[in-house]
Motif scaffolding. Structure first.
Motif, PDB file in Angstrom:
ATOM      1  N   VAL A   1       0.843  -1.192   0.000  1.00 16.94           N
ATOM      2  CA  VAL A   1       0.000   0.000   0.000  1.00 16.94           C
ATOM      3  C   VAL A   1       0.879   1.244   0.000  1.00 16.94           C
ATOM      4  O   VAL A   1       2.026   1.206   0.462  1.00 16.94           O
ATOM      5  CB  VAL A   1      -0.949   0.003   1.223  1.00 16.94           C
TER       6      VAL A   1
ATOM      7  N   VAL B   1      -5.803   3.177  -2.086  1.00 17.18           N
ATOM      8  CA  VAL B   1      -6.468   3.963  -1.059  1.00 17.18           C
ATOM      9  C   VAL B   1      -6.407   5.460  -1.368  1.00 17.18           C
ATOM     10  O   VAL B   1      -5.607   5.921  -2.186  1.00 17.18           O
ATOM     11  CB  VAL B   1      -5.846   3.692   0.321  1.00 17.18           C
TER      12      VAL B   1
ATOM     13  N   TRP C   1      -5.805   5.176   5.915  1.00 15.10           N
ATOM     14  CA  TRP C   1      -5.642   3.937   6.660  1.00 15.10           C
ATOM     15  C   TRP C   1      -6.977   3.219   6.912  1.00 15.10           C
ATOM     16  O   TRP C   1      -6.996   1.994   7.038  1.00 15.10           O
ATOM     17  CB  TRP C   1      -4.843   4.157   7.939  1.00 15.10           C
TER      18      TRP C   1
ATOM     19  N   LEU D   1      -7.474   1.179   3.887  1.00 12.34           N
ATOM     20  CA  LEU D   1      -6.615  -0.005   3.967  1.00 12.34           C
ATOM     21  C   LEU D   1      -7.223  -1.060   4.887  1.00 12.34           C
ATOM     22  O   LEU D   1      -7.243  -2.256   4.553  1.00 12.34           O
ATOM     23  CB  LEU D   1      -5.227   0.393   4.473  1.00 12.34           C
TER      24      LEU D   1
ATOM     25  N   THR E   1       0.100   5.685   6.286  1.00 16.55           N
ATOM     26  CA  THR E   1      -1.084   4.875   5.993  1.00 16.55           C
ATOM     27  C   THR E   1      -0.997   3.511   6.660  1.00 16.55           C
ATOM     28  O   THR E   1      -1.924   3.074   7.356  1.00 16.55           O
ATOM     29  CB  THR E   1      -1.235   4.690   4.466  1.00 16.55           C
TER      30      THR E   1
END
Length: 722
Positions: free
Chosen positions: A496, A527, A550, A553, A582
């Motif tokens: 990510v 994201v 986050w 995620l 994140t």
């Protein structure tokens, strides 16, 4: 790669009197070298912040240095004991043997000359080669083995427009500043010109249209320990044959322009046909302020800079090109973006001529100009890219590509001709370069032999949409072996990012694909904070809205479990650089979801950035500033270091900072590790593996890269909880 390898084994007893080890904890037979933290309290805007390890900011302190060395040595010793580490080393070496014969750093100038590197296995280094045209005979230009010690590894190439000279960059010590030399093809030798105080990552060589010299971004201070490091930069003009020590300021040094010391005033010259030059006030934002001047005045060293477009005009900084009296650009919109143009003599950025519109889900992502055409790309959810051409009569053509790429780049384009090349890349399709001919046929460039990866023949990809915490649909790319059993026993490796408006575009990596080939699942959540759905997608994941990154995620991770693709304990999380915020905040909020957390040169203490003596950055434009009351609170909420909770079971953690990182200082990662080792109550390894040689975006040779990713994937594999 490691300067201080295995110091933990030899110096541990000697250094006992220096540190306080009364709080040592033995986890997985690891004894963490602890250090007493010095607490600093800060109250601002009525909010109190506690920094438990403020003393680690002083990385030049000998005690602190030794603590970092011990942490690094402990990590090295840990990897000596992991059985899967050796397996990954052997496997990745096999993959390297397939790829290492390929050419790299291919550069095509507007004359159609090819310059590229090719590795000589007998020497263990890359040589520079040249072709006058694609189908011409190959000639060796430069063999680093024949030159002075130190000038061995080429890190940068930029040929002149006429192809008679080429700027060659070297970064022998992985310092911030590179050394640029000028090679004269006709004379067959290097000229006396030697450029320093330059970092190509921040702006390389911009050749003048008449090839008499070039402009580059000059950094007065390149010593990372000095307060003015990277600050007060400006663009300078260098004429071939002149003394490079006496630089001629050309843009940014004029106080009348009112450019912040933290910004980077640089220029862009796209073609030998350019009659104007644009200067950009660069930062970490997507949009810049700019100025324009006549090229003839710049060449004479007397530019008259006039304001051009402003940041509020939402012109993407790397997406503007001059063509005659026109300026063609990509512009951000409330519901996507557009490709547009204005006349330089009557610049009206509020009412430009719209050439084509992009949308939120399928925005325009890139474009390239030739003499008569405009080529541009659109990217559906950041993963499926299409290619188009606008002809001189405004006729729109979509190309039928060999495969659906996840990323397209342009090369060889120029206003002097209609030739253009495209590089196509994807999760399961190797990066391949193609030439578009006059009849719009897309044909392989065939400069190098293509590597065949038979083990990945059955690896496929798909994209799913995940509903996040606020109902927003988040794209997630999945890569796995065809026919895989979709049950909860699958091991997942998540990568990510989600910052700076950078899309996590599909890329072909044999090292990553090996995870899928061995039966695991690769997951890439797109994201908020990235650019997959345009500027708004970025803005929804920055500053006080950073929590969306986050939480997206977390939603994607939970979706993997809900889809019965995996379960808690079988999910490893990986990130790098700004993705650290994140990923680490997702771990802070839901540590139970992840079996391991791995981060390479990550940002983990954004709150402390502005207060640091080493700070020289515009990152506050992305995260927020401590000078604003609302953003101050937002910084606290997004800071992984500040939000580590005591008496919490955290997943196995591997943080991999670089000692010479010019963007993220070592203390940023060190404080995070110290606090996590103190508060973690789980039987999991918490390690910091320091690269003492490389910087933020500099890497070692093939073997060092193999060792790096062997650590990453062996750590992920060995901490799965079946």
């Amino acid at each position: 790669m490691k300067t201080f390898k295995k110091l933990f084994l030899t110096n541990y007893l000697i250094l006992l009197p220096i540190f306080c080890y009364s709080q040592e904890k033995q986890i997985n037979q690891l004894i963490y070298p602890n250090i007493n933290g010095e607490i600093k309290h800060e109250i601002k805007f009525g909010v109190k912040v506690t920094d438990d390890f403020y003393n680690l900011n002083d990385i030049e302190n000998e005690k602190i240095k030794e603590w970092f060395k011990l942490q690094d040595s402990l990590a090295e010793a840990y990897f000596d004991t992991i059985e899967s580490m050796q397996k990954y080393l052997e496997r990745f070496k096999q993959l390297q043997n397939i790829t290492q014969s390929k050419v790299s750093m291919i550069t095509v100038n507007e004359t159609g000359n090819y310059f590229y590197l090719k590795k000589d296995d007998s020497l263990g280094m890359e040589k520079l080669f040249y072709k006058q045209k694609l189908d011409a005979e190959e000639k060796e230009l430069f063999d680093p083995n024949h030159y002075a010690i130190g000038d061995k590894e080429i890190s940068y190439l930029k040929p002149s427009f006429d192809g008679k000279k080429i700027a060659i960059g070297f970064n022998e010590n992985n310092d911030f500043s590179s050394k640029i030399k000028i090679y004269d093809l006709e004379a067959g030798k290097f000229l006396n010109d030697e450029i320093t105080n330059i970092n190509p990552d921040f702006g390389g060589i911009e050749w003048l249209p008449d090839n008499s010299g070039f402009i580059y971004l000059y950094f007065p201070e390149v010593d990372t320990s000095k307060p003015d490091f990277k600050k007060k930069s400006f663009s300078v003009l260098h004429k071939i044959g002149e003394d490079s020590i006496n630089v001629t300021p050309i843009f940014g040094s004029d106080t009348n322009l009112e450019i912040s010391a933290d910004f980077y005033p640089k220029v862009k010259i796209g073609s030998s046909k350019d009659k104007f030059i644009i200067g950009y006030v660069a930062s970490s934002d997507d949009y810049y302020d700019s100025f324009i001047a006549e090229m003839s005045d710049v060449i004479n060293g007397k530019p008259d800079w006039k304001p051009f477009f402003k940041k509020d005009d939402k012109i993407y900084y790397d997406q503007g090109e001059l063509r005659g009296e026109e300026f063609i650009f990509r512009q951000g919109k409330l519901k996507g973006n557009s490709l547009a143009k204005i006349n330089i003599s009557r610049p009206d950025f509020n009412n430009p001529i719209i050439l084509v519109e992009g949308t939120k889900d399928d925005p325009i992502t890139n474009f390239g100009l030739t003499r008569d055409h405009i080529f541009f790309t659109r990217s559906l959810y950041g993963a499926n890219v299409s290619l188009f051409k606008i002809s001189s009569g405004n006729q729109l053509t979509q190309f039928d590509l060999p495969f659906t790429p996840g990323y397209i780049s342009f090369f060889g384009e120029s206003l002097s001709h209609n030739n253009i090349g495209v590089g196509l890349d994807g999760w399961t399709s190797n990066y391949t370069r193609y030439i578009i001919d006059k009849k719009d046929n897309v044909q392989k460039e065939k400069l190098s032999n293509e590597s065949e990866y038979h083990d990945f023949a059955n690896v496929i990809s798909e994209q799913v949409m995940v509903t996040s915490h606020d109902g927003i649909k988040v794209p997630m790319s999945l890569v796995y072996k065809k026919g895989i059993k979709k049950n909860s026993d699958n091991e997942v490796f998540i990568f990510v990012y989600g910052a700076y408006g950078e899309s996590l575009s599909p890329f072909f990596s044999p090292i990553f694909l090996d995870w899928a080939a061995q039966g695991g699942i690769l997951a890439f959540p797109h994201v908020r904070g990235g650019g997959e759905k345009g500027k708004e997608w970025h803005e929804q994941g920055m500053k006080n809205l950073k929590y969306n990154s986050w939480k997206d995620l977390i939603a994607c991770t939970e979706a993997l479990i809900d889809m019965n693709l995996t379960k808690e304990g079988l999910i490893s999380l990986y990130t790098n650089s700004a993705g650290g915020v994140t990923a680490a905040m997702a771990v802070n909020e839901r540590p139970d979801l992840y079996s391991s957390f791995i981060a390479e040169v990550p940002r983990l203490n954004p709150f402390g950035l502005e207060s640091s003596n080493t700070a020289s950055s515009t990152s506050y434009l992305e995260y927020g500033t401590v000078k604003d009351s609302a953003e101050y609170v937002g910084l606290i909420k997004m800071d992984p270091y500040l939000n580590i909770k005591p008496n919490t079971n955290y997943p196995a953690t591997l943080i991999m900072p670089s000692y010479n990182d010019d963007r993220i200082p070592l203390w940023d990662n060190g404080k995070y590790i110290a606090k996590l080792q103190k508060y973690n109550t789980a039987n999991t390894a918490i390690l910091m593996d320091i690269d003492y040689d490389s910087g933020h975006e500099t890497f070692g040779d093939y073997n060092e890269t193999i060792r790096l990713y062997s650590k990453i994937f062996s750590f992920a594999k060995s901490n799965m909880k079946n």
